[in-house]
Design a protein around this motif. Structure first.
Motif, mmCIF file in Angstrom:
data_model
loop_
_atom_site.group_PDB
_atom_site.id
_atom_site.type_symbol
_atom_site.label_atom_id
_atom_site.label_comp_id
_atom_site.label_asym_id
_atom_site.label_seq_id
_atom_site.Cartn_x
_atom_site.Cartn_y
_atom_site.Cartn_z
ATOM 1 N N PRO A 89 36.056 11.497 8.758
ATOM 2 C CA PRO A 89 37.348 11.617 8.067
ATOM 3 C C PRO A 89 37.423 12.909 7.270
ATOM 4 O O PRO A 89 36.389 13.476 6.882
ATOM 5 C CB PRO A 89 37.357 10.401 7.132
ATOM 6 C CG PRO A 89 35.919 10.129 6.869
ATOM 7 C CD PRO A 89 35.215 10.451 8.155
ATOM 8 N N VAL A 94 40.062 9.174 1.664
ATOM 9 C CA VAL A 94 39.404 8.453 2.751
ATOM 10 C C VAL A 94 37.980 8.963 2.934
ATOM 11 O O VAL A 94 37.048 8.186 3.147
ATOM 12 C CB VAL A 94 40.202 8.553 4.057
ATOM 13 C CG1 VAL A 94 39.447 7.913 5.210
ATOM 14 C CG2 VAL A 94 41.564 7.875 3.894
ATOM 15 N N TRP A 104 29.567 9.330 6.824
ATOM 16 C CA TRP A 104 30.123 9.119 8.156
ATOM 17 C C TRP A 104 29.115 8.506 9.132
ATOM 18 O O TRP A 104 29.416 7.531 9.819
ATOM 19 C CB TRP A 104 30.668 10.436 8.704
ATOM 20 C CG TRP A 104 30.918 10.435 10.182
ATOM 21 C CD1 TRP A 104 30.294 11.193 11.121
ATOM 22 C CD2 TRP A 104 31.865 9.617 10.909
ATOM 23 N NE1 TRP A 104 30.778 10.912 12.369
ATOM 24 C CE2 TRP A 104 31.748 9.954 12.266
ATOM 25 C CE3 TRP A 104 32.782 8.646 10.530
ATOM 26 C CZ2 TRP A 104 32.514 9.351 13.261
ATOM 27 C CZ3 TRP A 104 33.549 8.042 11.528
ATOM 28 C CH2 TRP A 104 33.415 8.396 12.863
ATOM 29 N N TRP A 184 42.739 8.394 10.878
ATOM 30 C CA TRP A 184 42.421 8.404 9.445
ATOM 31 C C TRP A 184 43.687 8.498 8.613
ATOM 32 O O TRP A 184 43.699 8.065 7.446
ATOM 33 C CB TRP A 184 41.457 9.537 9.123
ATOM 34 C CG TRP A 184 40.099 9.347 9.736
ATOM 35 C CD1 TRP A 184 39.492 10.138 10.672
ATOM 36 C CD2 TRP A 184 39.172 8.284 9.479
ATOM 37 N NE1 TRP A 184 38.259 9.636 11.006
ATOM 38 C CE2 TRP A 184 38.026 8.502 10.285
ATOM 39 C CE3 TRP A 184 39.197 7.163 8.637
ATOM 40 C CZ2 TRP A 184 36.927 7.645 10.272
ATOM 41 C CZ3 TRP A 184 38.102 6.315 8.621
ATOM 42 C CH2 TRP A 184 36.986 6.552 9.422
ATOM 43 N N ASP A 185 44.754 9.040 9.186
ATOM 44 C CA ASP A 185 46.044 9.061 8.475
ATOM 45 C C ASP A 185 46.505 7.632 8.194
ATOM 46 O O ASP A 185 47.024 7.340 7.112
ATOM 47 C CB ASP A 185 47.114 9.778 9.313
ATOM 48 C CG ASP A 185 46.783 11.236 9.560
ATOM 49 O OD1 ASP A 185 46.048 11.824 8.759
ATOM 50 O OD2 ASP A 185 47.277 11.787 10.568
ATOM 51 N N VAL A 187 44.569 4.963 7.943
ATOM 52 C CA VAL A 187 43.673 4.432 6.910
ATOM 53 C C VAL A 187 44.122 4.907 5.535
ATOM 54 O O VAL A 187 44.186 4.127 4.574
ATOM 55 C CB VAL A 187 42.214 4.845 7.179
ATOM 56 C CG1 VAL A 187 41.295 4.387 6.054
ATOM 57 C CG2 VAL A 187 41.734 4.283 8.521
#
Length: 198
Positions: A89, A94, A104, A184-185, A187
């Motif tokens: 991410p 995040v 990660w 990830w956007d 999330v």
């Protein structure tokens, strides 16, 4: 009550070559829409017909719960992916959340392990539980909302989600989900909404 399942947030071929158009079509048109059709038939003309999916999940059991939860879970699953997604991410909230889970590489290994270890069918999730990031897996149609956790991301590990692309290799599917598909956007939007709700 929803009139129908959500439209896909991208074209059916947009996730190729990672997820084939055939997989998306079969999963979305047959399974996802099939759950909605069954749910509508179960609650037609009943008081439950006016409830949202979340209300149905929180107040029902049996077939109504299973189909309502599967519609919600699939809505969330499609949003959890995007073309050219995946990988570590970006820096920010995040990134900090994933760092809090060991970074990660550890998050990736733990998420894959949770999905692989789920016996039978279900989902792997990244959730906020009492404000902290957590990886969980749930059986069948179960959903973290029923336990007070806030879903941020999910991967469907029912076999129909990956069989056409990976046969019975669930781990390979979870790997490409994280490395090449995760949004990830999405999330970040879920995490922001959760913080604003507190």
């Amino acid at each position: 009550m929803y009139v129908d399942v959500i439209p896909l947030p991208y074209a059916k071929d947009a996730l190729e070559p990672v997820m084939k158009q055939e997989t998306v079509e079969f999963h979305y048109e047959k399974h996802h829409k099939g759950y909605m059709a069954k749910l509508k038939s179960l609650i037609a003309g009943k008081p439950e017909e006016g409830k949202s999916l979340v209300e149905l999940m929180r107040t029902s059991s049996g077939a109504v719960f299973n189909n309502a939860a599967q519609v919600w879970n699939h809505d969330f699953f499609w949003e959890s992916m995007k073309p050219n997604g995946g990988g570590a991410p970006p820096a920010g909230d995040v990134g900090d959340l994933i760092a809090g889970l060991g970074g990660w590489e550890k998050f990736r290994a733990d998420f894959i392990a949770a999905g692989v270890a789920r016996f039978g069918s279900g989902y792997a999730w990244l959730v906020l539980d009492r404000g902290k990031g957590k990886i969980i897996d749930t059986p069948n149609a179960e959903n973290p909302l029923t336990t007070g956790a806030t879903p941020l991301l999910t991967c469907d590990v029912w076999e129909h989600a990956y069989y056409l692309d990976h046969r019975n290799n669930r781990q390979a599917f979870l790997e490409v989900f994280l490395d090449r598909l995760v949004s990830w956007d999405f999330v970040a939007r879920n995490a922001r909404a959760a913080s604003q709700a507190d």
